[in-house]
Design a protein around this motif. Structure first.
Motif, PDB file in Angstrom:
ATOM      1  N   GLN A  53       0.884  -1.180  -0.056  1.00 10.20           N
ATOM      2  CA  GLN A  53      -0.072  -0.024  -0.005  1.00 10.20           C
ATOM      3  C   GLN A  53       0.806   1.109  -0.221  1.00 10.20           C
ATOM      4  N   ALA A  54       1.946   0.994   0.529  1.00 10.56           N
ATOM      5  CA  ALA A  54       3.092   2.314   0.547  1.00 10.56           C
ATOM      6  C   ALA A  54       4.288   1.844   0.469  1.00 10.56           C
ATOM      7  N   ILE A  55       5.230   2.722  -0.427  1.00  9.62           N
ATOM      8  CA  ILE A  55       6.567   2.347  -0.751  1.00  9.62           C
ATOM      9  C   ILE A  55       7.316   3.271   0.174  1.00  9.62           C
ATOM     10  N   VAL A  56       8.245   2.841   0.857  1.00 11.93           N
ATOM     11  CA  VAL A  56       9.027   3.703   1.893  1.00 11.93           C
ATOM     12  C   VAL A  56      10.552   3.694   1.395  1.00 11.93           C
ATOM     13  N   PHE A  57      11.027   4.828   1.146  1.00  8.99           N
ATOM     14  CA  PHE A  57      12.308   5.081   0.491  1.00  8.99           C
ATOM     15  C   PHE A  57      13.442   5.702   1.462  1.00  8.99           C
ATOM     16  N   ASP A  58      14.223   4.922   1.660  1.00 11.29           N
ATOM     17  CA  ASP A  58      15.577   5.331   2.139  1.00 11.29           C
ATOM     18  C   ASP A  58      15.960   6.702   1.142  1.00 11.29           C
ATOM     19  N   VAL A  59      16.824   7.552   1.943  1.00  8.00           N
ATOM     20  CA  VAL A  59      16.987   8.682   1.012  1.00  8.00           C
ATOM     21  C   VAL A  59      18.539   8.637   0.271  1.00  8.00           C
ATOM     22  N   VAL A  60      19.700   8.652   1.371  1.00  4.57           N
ATOM     23  CA  VAL A  60      20.819   8.825   0.886  1.00  4.57           C
ATOM     24  C   VAL A  60      21.476   7.297   0.400  1.00  4.57           C
ATOM     25  N   GLY A  61      21.831   7.579  -0.758  1.00  5.95           N
ATOM     26  CA  GLY A  61      22.402   6.301  -1.582  1.00  5.95           C
ATOM     27  C   GLY A  61      21.332   5.588  -2.284  1.00  5.95           C
ATOM     28  N   THR A  62      20.058   5.983  -1.832  1.00  2.61           N
ATOM     29  CA  THR A  62      18.782   5.384  -2.582  1.00  2.61           C
ATOM     30  C   THR A  62      18.235   6.224  -3.687  1.00  2.61           C
ATOM     31  N   LEU A  63      17.870   7.811  -3.158  1.00  4.74           N
ATOM     32  CA  LEU A  63      17.503   8.572  -4.005  1.00  4.74           C
ATOM     33  C   LEU A  63      18.316   9.587  -4.283  1.00  4.74           C
ATOM     34  N   VAL A  64      19.193   9.898  -3.524  1.00  7.05           N
ATOM     35  CA  VAL A  64      20.027  11.071  -3.764  1.00  7.05           C
ATOM     36  C   VAL A  64      21.531  10.878  -3.248  1.00  7.05           C
ATOM     37  N   GLU A  65      22.499  11.597  -3.691  1.00 13.74           N
ATOM     38  CA  GLU A  65      23.770  11.163  -3.378  1.00 13.74           C
ATOM     39  C   GLU A  65      24.331  12.638  -3.237  1.00 13.74           C
TER      40      GLU A  65
ATOM     41  N   ALA B 280      17.823   5.587 -11.022  1.00 13.84           N
ATOM     42  CA  ALA B 280      17.195   4.228 -10.853  1.00 13.84           C
ATOM     43  C   ALA B 280      16.015   4.666  -9.398  1.00 13.84           C
ATOM     44  N   GLY B 281      16.645   5.362  -8.285  1.00 14.26           N
ATOM     45  CA  GLY B 281      15.838   5.430  -7.476  1.00 14.26           C
ATOM     46  C   GLY B 281      14.499   6.662  -7.750  1.00 14.26           C
ATOM     47  N   ARG B 282      14.763   7.595  -8.634  1.00 12.59           N
ATOM     48  CA  ARG B 282      13.561   8.418  -9.043  1.00 12.59           C
ATOM     49  C   ARG B 282      12.929   7.689  -9.780  1.00 12.59           C
ATOM     50  N   ASP B 283      13.308   6.558 -10.776  1.00 15.19           N
ATOM     51  CA  ASP B 283      12.411   5.915 -11.469  1.00 15.19           C
ATOM     52  C   ASP B 283      11.418   5.060 -10.782  1.00 15.19           C
ATOM     53  N   LEU B 284      11.895   4.720  -9.462  1.00 15.40           N
ATOM     54  CA  LEU B 284      11.061   3.877  -8.606  1.00 15.40           C
ATOM     55  C   LEU B 284      10.271   4.481  -7.976  1.00 15.40           C
ATOM     56  N   VAL B 285      10.301   5.703  -7.587  1.00 13.69           N
ATOM     57  CA  VAL B 285       9.370   6.740  -7.096  1.00 13.69           C
ATOM     58  C   VAL B 285       8.305   6.953  -7.967  1.00 13.69           C
ATOM     59  N   ARG B 286       8.751   7.037  -9.289  1.00 11.55           N
ATOM     60  CA  ARG B 286       7.884   7.392 -10.076  1.00 11.55           C
ATOM     61  C   ARG B 286       6.915   6.243 -10.547  1.00 11.55           C
ATOM     62  N   ALA B 287       7.382   4.985 -10.373  1.00  9.98           N
ATOM     63  CA  ALA B 287       6.526   3.857 -10.729  1.00  9.98           C
ATOM     64  C   ALA B 287       5.659   3.817  -9.564  1.00  9.98           C
ATOM     65  N   ALA B 288       6.097   4.019  -8.227  1.00  5.40           N
ATOM     66  CA  ALA B 288       5.359   3.775  -7.082  1.00  5.40           C
ATOM     67  C   ALA B 288       4.050   4.790  -7.438  1.00  5.40           C
ATOM     68  N   ARG B 289       4.409   6.042  -7.612  1.00  4.02           N
ATOM     69  CA  ARG B 289       3.186   7.085  -7.884  1.00  4.02           C
ATOM     70  C   ARG B 289       2.401   6.605  -8.996  1.00  4.02           C
TER      71      ARG B 289
ATOM     72  N   LEU C  12       9.354   8.817   2.428  1.00  5.96           N
ATOM     73  CA  LEU C  12      10.621   9.075   2.782  1.00  5.96           C
ATOM     74  C   LEU C  12      11.041   8.589   4.272  1.00  5.96           C
ATOM     75  N   ALA C  13      11.961   7.570   4.505  1.00 11.90           N
ATOM     76  CA  ALA C  13      12.189   7.235   5.931  1.00 11.90           C
ATOM     77  C   ALA C  13      13.678   7.149   5.883  1.00 11.90           C
TER      78      ALA C  13
ATOM     79  N   SER D  82      10.785  15.487  -3.375  1.00 12.57           N
ATOM     80  CA  SER D  82       9.540  16.503  -3.315  1.00 12.57           C
ATOM     81  C   SER D  82       8.341  15.711  -3.701  1.00 12.57           C
ATOM     82  N   TRP D  83       8.554  14.479  -4.272  1.00 14.79           N
ATOM     83  CA  TRP D  83       7.343  13.739  -4.859  1.00 14.79           C
ATOM     84  C   TRP D  83       6.661  12.972  -3.640  1.00 14.79           C
ATOM     85  N   ALA D  84       7.282  12.699  -2.725  1.00 11.95           N
ATOM     86  CA  ALA D  84       6.881  11.747  -1.408  1.00 11.95           C
ATOM     87  C   ALA D  84       5.569  12.523  -0.706  1.00 11.95           C
ATOM     88  N   ASP D  85       4.761  11.550  -0.359  1.00  8.06           N
ATOM     89  CA  ASP D  85       3.433  12.199   0.435  1.00  8.06           C
ATOM     90  C   ASP D  85       3.873  12.225   1.926  1.00  8.06           C
ATOM     91  N   HIS D  86       4.843  11.711   2.736  1.00  5.33           N
ATOM     92  CA  HIS D  86       5.373  11.672   3.813  1.00  5.33           C
ATOM     93  C   HIS D  86       6.693  11.775   4.061  1.00  5.33           C
TER      94      HIS D  86
END
Ligand SMILES: [Mg+2]
Length: 209
Positions: free
Chosen positions: A7-19, A113-122, A130-131, A149-153
């Protein structure tokens, strides 16, 4: 791509979505140079990794393990900078510079690669969160950097009161999202802090990077 129960995809931030861009050791070297200290970048990199591991070990040995706060997170980075620069007299001003640097959106670049996964989840209509073990500076920079900035939480360890890999970190995120473990997927780059810890909490996990 995501489990059917998710129901929800929770992303690590550093090394996953940004560096960090420039890399951490380069940013440390530049900050030190501004204060008259000239250190080799490879040496800084080696010392940074050792200092980071030392702070992780302190948190692991604390009672309870991996509890945190805004004060503890600031102290972690102050101690790491002091270790890297061998307690040089300029260490606190270098730390102040670096604290500001890593709190600026232009210190970070997206990982495709992280950005693509966030887009796919949305696109799949899933909640995106983000956690991160990052501290409350994350709340200021997340609205300014895609795909953060695309995250809901946005959840940061210093505000949750727990760091990954503590199971309490995951339980607090579950409560905030109103979801059970099997409805959640943790996407992350760290085999222990994200993947093993997420699995122990009963979440689905998706390694990246
Ligand atoms: Mg990470």
């Amino acid at each position: 791509m995501f489990p059917a129960a998710a129901q929800a995809i929770v992303f690590d931030v550093v090394g996953t979505l940004v560096e960090p861009a420039p890399a951490v050791a380069e940013a440390y070297r530049a900050a030190a140079l501004r204060h008259g200290i000239d250190h080799d970048v490879a040496d800084i990199d080696r010392r940074f990794r050792a200092a980071w591991r030392r702070q992780e070990a302190l948190d692991a040995a604390a009672v309870p393990p991996f509890a945190t706060s805004g004060g503890r997170e600031r102290e972690r980075w102050r101690a790491i900078v002091a270790d890297v620069f061998d307690a040089a007299p300029q260490r606190d001003t270098i730390f102040d510079d670096l604290w500001v640097h890593f709190g600026r959106p232009d210190a970070w670049r997206p990982i495709p690669a992280g950005r693509d996964l966030v887009r796919a989840a949305r696109d799949a209509g899933l909640t995106v969160a983000l956690a991160s073990n990052f501290d409350e500076r994350l709340f200021e920079i997340a609205p300014l950097i895609e795909p953060l900035s695309w995250a809901d939480h946005v959840f940061a360890s210093s505000e949750l009161g727990w760091r990954k890999p503590a199971v309490e970190f995951f339980r607090t995120v579950e409560r905030r999202l109103g979801r059970s473990p099997t409805e959640l997927v943790l996407v992350g780059d760290d085999p222990e802090l994200d993947i093993a810890a997420g699995r122990r909490a009963g979440w689905h996990v998706l390694p990246i990077g």
